[in-house]
Design a protein around this motif. Structure first.
Motif, mmCIF file in Angstrom:
data_model
loop_
_atom_site.group_PDB
_atom_site.id
_atom_site.type_symbol
_atom_site.label_atom_id
_atom_site.label_comp_id
_atom_site.label_asym_id
_atom_site.label_seq_id
_atom_site.Cartn_x
_atom_site.Cartn_y
_atom_site.Cartn_z
ATOM 1 N N ASN A 82 25.660 18.740 -22.978
ATOM 2 C CA ASN A 82 25.872 20.084 -23.413
ATOM 3 C C ASN A 82 27.238 20.209 -24.264
ATOM 4 O OD1 ASN A 82 23.460 20.623 -21.957
ATOM 5 N ND2 ASN A 82 24.596 21.222 -20.099
ATOM 6 N N LEU A 83 28.291 19.563 -23.858
ATOM 7 C CA LEU A 83 29.562 19.974 -24.448
ATOM 8 C C LEU A 83 29.252 19.345 -25.968
ATOM 9 C CD1 LEU A 83 32.068 19.005 -21.740
ATOM 10 C CD2 LEU A 83 31.706 21.326 -22.608
ATOM 11 N N ILE A 84 28.731 18.125 -26.194
ATOM 12 C CA ILE A 84 28.767 17.667 -27.470
ATOM 13 C C ILE A 84 27.787 18.626 -28.302
ATOM 14 C CG2 ILE A 84 27.834 15.583 -28.835
ATOM 15 C CD1 ILE A 84 28.921 14.016 -26.587
ATOM 16 N N THR A 85 26.527 18.965 -27.787
ATOM 17 C CA THR A 85 25.728 19.840 -28.427
ATOM 18 C C THR A 85 26.300 21.158 -28.888
ATOM 19 O OG1 THR A 85 23.740 18.906 -27.293
ATOM 20 C CG2 THR A 85 23.610 20.769 -28.416
ATOM 21 N N ASP A 86 27.299 21.590 -28.073
ATOM 22 C CA ASP A 86 27.759 23.033 -28.268
ATOM 23 C C ASP A 86 28.989 23.144 -29.221
ATOM 24 O OD1 ASP A 86 25.913 24.126 -26.571
ATOM 25 O OD2 ASP A 86 27.229 24.169 -24.754
ATOM 26 N N HIS A 87 29.862 21.903 -29.145
ATOM 27 C CA HIS A 87 31.074 21.888 -29.896
ATOM 28 C C HIS A 87 31.206 20.764 -31.053
ATOM 29 C CE1 HIS A 87 32.953 24.755 -26.836
ATOM 30 N NE2 HIS A 87 32.448 23.700 -26.130
ATOM 31 N N ILE A 88 30.251 19.940 -31.120
ATOM 32 C CA ILE A 88 30.332 18.915 -32.270
ATOM 33 C C ILE A 88 29.324 19.094 -33.575
ATOM 34 C CG2 ILE A 88 30.659 16.415 -32.759
ATOM 35 C CD1 ILE A 88 32.707 17.603 -30.566
ATOM 36 N N GLN A 89 30.006 18.837 -34.499
ATOM 37 C CA GLN A 89 29.092 19.049 -35.645
ATOM 38 C C GLN A 89 28.187 17.762 -35.712
ATOM 39 O OE1 GLN A 89 28.479 21.868 -37.739
ATOM 40 N NE2 GLN A 89 29.841 22.736 -36.352
ATOM 41 N N PRO A 90 27.009 17.719 -36.593
ATOM 42 C CA PRO A 90 26.291 16.489 -36.465
ATOM 43 C C PRO A 90 26.917 15.183 -37.021
ATOM 44 C CG PRO A 90 24.825 18.415 -37.193
ATOM 45 C CD PRO A 90 26.549 18.580 -37.247
ATOM 46 N N ASP A 91 27.929 15.266 -37.828
ATOM 47 C CA ASP A 91 28.580 14.157 -38.523
ATOM 48 C C ASP A 91 30.200 14.088 -37.629
ATOM 49 O OD1 ASP A 91 29.933 16.448 -39.580
ATOM 50 O OD2 ASP A 91 29.746 15.462 -41.412
ATOM 51 N N GLY A 92 30.455 14.875 -36.594
ATOM 52 C CA GLY A 92 31.526 15.176 -35.985
ATOM 53 C C GLY A 92 32.180 14.001 -35.360
#
Length: 252
Positions: free
Chosen positions: A93-103
């Motif tokens: 959930n955290l990665i989906t909400d806060h990280i861009q696809p190439d982040g």
């Protein structure tokens, strides 16, 4: 593809950080910072200090609470599996909400991700769930390395194997026959007290690498009870404890 870096930060001293660790954390877009309850706030404080005082960039810091593992689950590994699944859900959930696809996202791992740590297994769960993730590991100094350094001892005897295990295994199975040196981690019950102390030497340490580091060593029959008392006192004072010890069979 998102890059998840699991960065070993040592066992309590910011001087343990390698140049690679600092470089990796500096290059992260987001650092996930776990909170493991008020009794272990020292651990979160160290991570915060690294992020705010050592790094030269300013990655976004996102803190999250660890779910509590159900200690009443009849089978220990079933409880751990459920706990890991809950953590994987939080990470996802955290990665989906806060990280861009190439982040780039980083997690600071106590010690090293390879030694009695869950982060690599949780990362595998995220990948299995379809999260587009590339995992990068930056190794760190472990509490086992710090313990041997603090006591100025080698981990092994000449040409002999070493077994690394848990307090639970030591209690349930006794001394492993395949090694004369046993390193014990994750022991909340001083499981060495279940052994016949004859011919066994112990090197014990709590909070190794931290300012409150406490060390004790000697023949198990002579210092075992002292270690149990010192551990209880330290836990009462700090509200939490991390300790580790090495047991070695001797000829005298």
């Amino acid at each position: 593809m998102i890059t998840l870096s699991l960065v070993g930060i040592g066992s309590g001293n910011p001087d343990h950080l390698t140049r690679e660790a600092i470089k990796t954390l500096d290059s992260a877009d987001v650092i996930l910072l776990p909170r493991k309850g008020a009794e272990k706030s020292d651990l979160a404080d160290l991570r915060r200090m690294i992020a705010t005082e050592i790094l030269t960039t300013a990655p976004e810091i996102i803190e999250f609470d660890y779910p509590v593992r159900d200690a009443n689950t009849p089978k220990y590994l079933d409880g751990v599996d459920t706990w890991h699944d809950a953590l994987a859900g939080i990470w996802q959930n955290l990665i989906t909400d806060h990280i861009q696809p190439d982040g780039r996202v980083a997690l600071m791992v106590w010690g090293d991700p390879s030694l009695y740590d869950s982060t690599l297994r949780i990362s595998d769960r995220l990948i299995a769930r379809g999260t587009p993730l590339r995992v990068n590991v930056v190794p760190g100094i472990t509490s086992l390395q710090m313990l041997t350094a603090a006591h100025t001892i080698p981990l092994n005897t000449l040409g002999a194997p070493v077994l690394i295990t848990t307090g639970r295994n030591l209690r349930d199975a006794g001394w492993p026959q395949e090694a004369d040196t046993v390193a014990v981690m994750l022991d909340g019950e001083c499981s060495f007290s279940h052994l016949d102390p004859t011919g066994i030497h112990i090197w014990w340490g709590a909070y190794v690498g931290m300012p409150q580091q406490t060390l004790m060593s000697g023949p198990l029959g002579e210092v075992g009870d002292k270690i149990i008392q010192a551990r209880a006192n330290a836990r009462a004072e700090s509200g939490w404890i991390m300790d580790i010890y090495i047991l070695r069979k001797t000829d005298h």
